[in-house]
Design a protein around this motif. Structure first.
Motif, mmCIF file in Angstrom:
data_model
loop_
_atom_site.group_PDB
_atom_site.id
_atom_site.type_symbol
_atom_site.label_atom_id
_atom_site.label_comp_id
_atom_site.label_asym_id
_atom_site.label_seq_id
_atom_site.Cartn_x
_atom_site.Cartn_y
_atom_site.Cartn_z
ATOM 1 N N VAL A 72 -7.269 7.913 -9.946
ATOM 2 C CA VAL A 72 -6.622 7.504 -10.849
ATOM 3 C C VAL A 72 -6.861 6.132 -11.590
ATOM 4 N N LEU A 73 -7.701 5.345 -10.947
ATOM 5 C CA LEU A 73 -8.247 4.160 -11.572
ATOM 6 C C LEU A 73 -9.042 4.830 -12.855
ATOM 7 N N THR A 74 -10.108 5.572 -12.483
ATOM 8 C CA THR A 74 -11.253 6.108 -13.192
ATOM 9 C C THR A 74 -10.561 6.848 -14.493
ATOM 10 N N ALA A 75 -9.523 7.290 -14.012
ATOM 11 C CA ALA A 75 -8.869 8.160 -15.268
ATOM 12 C C ALA A 75 -7.956 7.300 -16.397
ATOM 13 N N LEU A 76 -7.456 6.196 -15.684
ATOM 14 C CA LEU A 76 -6.680 5.262 -16.421
ATOM 15 C C LEU A 76 -7.771 4.163 -17.377
ATOM 16 N N ILE A 77 -8.646 4.212 -16.801
ATOM 17 C CA ILE A 77 -9.888 3.460 -17.567
ATOM 18 C C ILE A 77 -10.380 4.176 -18.681
ATOM 19 N N ALA A 78 -10.697 5.417 -18.643
ATOM 20 C CA ALA A 78 -11.212 6.526 -19.457
ATOM 21 C C ALA A 78 -10.064 6.658 -20.625
ATOM 22 N N LEU A 79 -9.018 6.769 -20.195
ATOM 23 C CA LEU A 79 -7.951 6.906 -21.210
ATOM 24 C C LEU A 79 -7.316 5.531 -21.840
ATOM 25 N N GLY A 80 -7.877 4.182 -21.363
ATOM 26 C CA GLY A 80 -7.205 3.174 -21.993
ATOM 27 C C GLY A 80 -5.592 3.150 -21.702
ATOM 28 N N HIS A 81 -5.255 3.352 -20.492
ATOM 29 C CA HIS A 81 -3.706 3.262 -20.075
ATOM 30 C C HIS A 81 -3.725 1.839 -19.184
ATOM 31 N N ALA A 92 -4.096 0.228 -5.705
ATOM 32 C CA ALA A 92 -5.583 0.601 -4.713
ATOM 33 C C ALA A 92 -5.608 -0.283 -3.552
ATOM 34 N N LEU A 93 -5.298 -1.532 -3.555
ATOM 35 C CA LEU A 93 -5.361 -2.467 -2.531
ATOM 36 C C LEU A 93 -4.486 -2.172 -1.343
ATOM 37 N N ARG A 94 -3.349 -1.934 -1.827
ATOM 38 C CA ARG A 94 -2.301 -1.066 -0.928
ATOM 39 C C ARG A 94 -2.664 0.183 -0.271
ATOM 40 N N ASN A 95 -3.544 0.828 -0.931
ATOM 41 C CA ASN A 95 -4.072 2.327 -0.511
ATOM 42 C C ASN A 95 -5.324 1.981 0.364
ATOM 43 N N GLY A 96 -5.811 0.942 0.484
ATOM 44 C CA GLY A 96 -7.004 0.426 1.516
ATOM 45 C C GLY A 96 -8.247 0.309 0.577
ATOM 46 N N LEU A 97 -8.136 0.203 -0.533
ATOM 47 C CA LEU A 97 -9.671 -0.229 -1.276
ATOM 48 C C LEU A 97 -9.607 -1.851 -1.201
ATOM 49 N N THR A 98 -10.668 -2.220 -1.191
ATOM 50 C CA THR A 98 -11.069 -3.689 -1.312
ATOM 51 C C THR A 98 -11.371 -3.980 -2.786
ATOM 52 N N GLN A 99 -11.341 -5.104 -3.026
ATOM 53 C CA GLN A 99 -11.639 -5.666 -4.395
ATOM 54 C C GLN A 99 -13.094 -5.191 -4.699
ATOM 55 N N GLU A 100 -13.870 -5.387 -3.442
ATOM 56 C CA GLU A 100 -15.292 -5.137 -3.959
ATOM 57 C C GLU A 100 -15.123 -3.512 -4.254
ATOM 58 N N GLU A 101 -14.643 -2.593 -3.685
ATOM 59 C CA GLU A 101 -14.864 -1.342 -3.865
ATOM 60 C C GLU A 101 -14.209 -0.861 -5.332
ATOM 61 N N VAL A 102 -13.107 -1.672 -5.701
ATOM 62 C CA VAL A 102 -12.643 -1.465 -7.083
ATOM 63 C C VAL A 102 -13.625 -1.818 -8.173
ATOM 64 N N VAL A 103 -14.267 -3.059 -7.741
ATOM 65 C CA VAL A 103 -15.392 -3.478 -8.778
ATOM 66 C C VAL A 103 -16.487 -2.145 -9.039
ATOM 67 N N GLU A 104 -16.852 -1.608 -7.855
ATOM 68 C CA GLU A 104 -17.722 -0.638 -7.829
ATOM 69 C C GLU A 104 -17.166 0.745 -8.798
ATOM 70 N N VAL A 105 -15.745 0.930 -8.319
ATOM 71 C CA VAL A 105 -15.245 1.913 -9.276
ATOM 72 C C VAL A 105 -15.062 1.548 -10.670
ATOM 73 N N ILE A 106 -15.085 0.394 -11.206
ATOM 74 C CA ILE A 106 -15.241 -0.037 -12.531
ATOM 75 C C ILE A 106 -16.610 -0.096 -13.104
#
Length: 132
Positions: A72-81, A92-106
């Motif tokens: 979802v993060l990737t799709a929203l970034i790609a589509l500019g939502h 994402a944090l509630r779903n168990g990702l860390t901020q460091e993992e979010v950085v990697e996704v971005i």
């Protein structure tokens, strides 16, 4: 027996299942705000996303919530939502990702979605995570 993907459930059961998942992923405060803001114009749409997005798709057993958040993060970034991105950065944090993992996704999205899209995503993430 209730299936996790919503198959064989009535619309009401899919709605109830969807609301449970929606609250788990987005948090009660967000969902309560969305429900309170529902007007006749948006009621059918709110029902649709609760039944379909949350009751059917987010409830499927094939991916965990962490993996769904990455997609979802990737799709929203790609589509500019951007508004939805902020909401799902919190989720994402509630779903168990860390901020460091979010950085990697971005960072990964910078290659496939474009540097400007990732730059905006980092700005939004900075704002969202500074709220916490």
């Amino acid at each position: 027996m209730t299936r996790p993907d919503g198959a064989g459930l009535s619309d009401e059961q899919r709605y109830d299942q969807g609301m449970q998942v929606r609250r788990a992923v987005l948090g009660d405060e967000h969902v309560d705000r969305a429900v309170a803001g529902t007007v006749p114009l948006t009621a059918d749409f709110q029902g649709l996303i609760t039944r379909y997005a949350w009751g059917d798709i987010w409830s499927r057993p094939g991916l965990g919530r962490r993996e769904r958040s990455v997609a979802v993060l990737t799709a929203l970034i790609a589509l500019g939502h951007h508004e939805e991105l902020a909401m799902h950065l919190r989720a994402a944090l509630r779903n168990g990702l860390t901020q460091e993992e979010v950085v990697e996704v971005i960072l990964q999205s910078a290659i496939y979605c474009g540097v400007p899209a990732a730059n905006t995503a980092f700005r939004i993430a900075k704002d969202v995570y500074s709220e916490a």
